[in-house]
Design a protein around this motif. Structure first.
Motif, PDB file in Angstrom:
ATOM      1  N   PRO A 103     -41.495 -73.206  29.751  1.00 42.44           N
ATOM      2  CA  PRO A 103     -41.619 -71.889  30.378  1.00 42.44           C
ATOM      3  C   PRO A 103     -41.125 -70.753  29.479  1.00 42.44           C
ATOM      4  O   PRO A 103     -41.479 -69.598  29.697  1.00 42.44           O
ATOM      5  CB  PRO A 103     -40.762 -72.006  31.653  1.00 42.44           C
ATOM      6  N   GLU A 104     -40.340 -71.072  28.462  1.00 39.35           N
ATOM      7  CA  GLU A 104     -39.804 -70.042  27.557  1.00 39.35           C
ATOM      8  C   GLU A 104     -40.796 -69.634  26.462  1.00 39.35           C
ATOM      9  O   GLU A 104     -40.576 -68.648  25.769  1.00 39.35           O
ATOM     10  CB  GLU A 104     -38.528 -70.541  26.880  1.00 39.35           C
ATOM     11  N   THR A 105     -41.865 -70.388  26.274  1.00 39.87           N
ATOM     12  CA  THR A 105     -42.846 -70.102  25.226  1.00 39.87           C
ATOM     13  C   THR A 105     -43.624 -68.845  25.601  1.00 39.87           C
ATOM     14  O   THR A 105     -44.068 -68.690  26.739  1.00 39.87           O
ATOM     15  CB  THR A 105     -43.799 -71.293  25.041  1.00 39.87           C
ATOM     16  N   ILE A 106     -43.778 -67.943  24.621  1.00 38.28           N
ATOM     17  CA  ILE A 106     -44.438 -66.656  24.861  1.00 38.28           C
ATOM     18  C   ILE A 106     -45.521 -66.427  23.814  1.00 38.28           C
ATOM     19  O   ILE A 106     -45.340 -66.755  22.633  1.00 38.28           O
ATOM     20  CB  ILE A 106     -43.418 -65.495  24.812  1.00 38.28           C
ATOM     21  N   ARG A 107     -46.642 -65.850  24.257  1.00 36.29           N
ATOM     22  CA  ARG A 107     -47.695 -65.427  23.334  1.00 36.29           C
ATOM     23  C   ARG A 107     -48.200 -64.065  23.776  1.00 36.29           C
ATOM     24  O   ARG A 107     -48.717 -63.899  24.869  1.00 36.29           O
ATOM     25  CB  ARG A 107     -48.862 -66.411  23.318  1.00 36.29           C
ATOM     26  N   TYR A 108     -47.994 -63.068  22.908  1.00 32.89           N
ATOM     27  CA  TYR A 108     -48.576 -61.748  23.129  1.00 32.89           C
ATOM     28  C   TYR A 108     -49.871 -61.704  22.338  1.00 32.89           C
ATOM     29  O   TYR A 108     -49.866 -61.853  21.115  1.00 32.89           O
ATOM     30  CB  TYR A 108     -47.645 -60.632  22.640  1.00 32.89           C
TER      31      TYR A 108
END
Length: 126
Positions: free
Chosen positions: A39-44
């Protein structure tokens, strides 16, 4: 801490190129495997902000596959120790005439291998 240990750089370069090949071929399963399932993985992205692996995977599954092929240039991979790295590159796509894309990724080595934990994609005028 060792900066840019050649063996570690080679590992990250290999993982980065697996991602790049999968992106150009729209191999969603491999693209998903390159990102940490957390859940901490981010992609902008260029037009989206994705928080958590679930949002990233859903985006990849739903997006059109046309116009994804690209060429990369000026790729810089920097490793910090043996389990943390950044990968930054510029890219060009036929569908982005007059613009140059920018991509940054943060890679972490987990027991299952190198995974992207944060990514940013944007485009600016040439």
């Amino acid at each position: 801490m060792i900066l840019n240990d050649p063996a570690v750089v080679a590992e990250v370069e290999a993982a980065f190129m697996v991602y790049e090949k999968a992106l150009n071929e729209n191999d969603v399963a491999v693209l998903d495997a390159c990102f940490k399932d957390a859940p901490e993985t981010i992609r902008y992205g260029i037009g989206e902000n994705l928080y958590g692996f679930g949002e990233i995977a859903a985006f990849r599954a739903a997006r059109p596959s046309a116009g994804l092929k690209r060429t990369i240039e000026r790729t810089v991979i920097t490793t910090y120790g043996d389990a943390f790295a950044t990968a930054n590159t510029l890219f060009r796509r036929e569908s982005m005439a007059g613009k140059i894309g920018r991509q940054s990724q943060t890679w972490v080595k987990f027991p299952e291998g190198w995974r992207v934990v944060a990514a940013h994609v944007s485009a600016i005028a040439e």
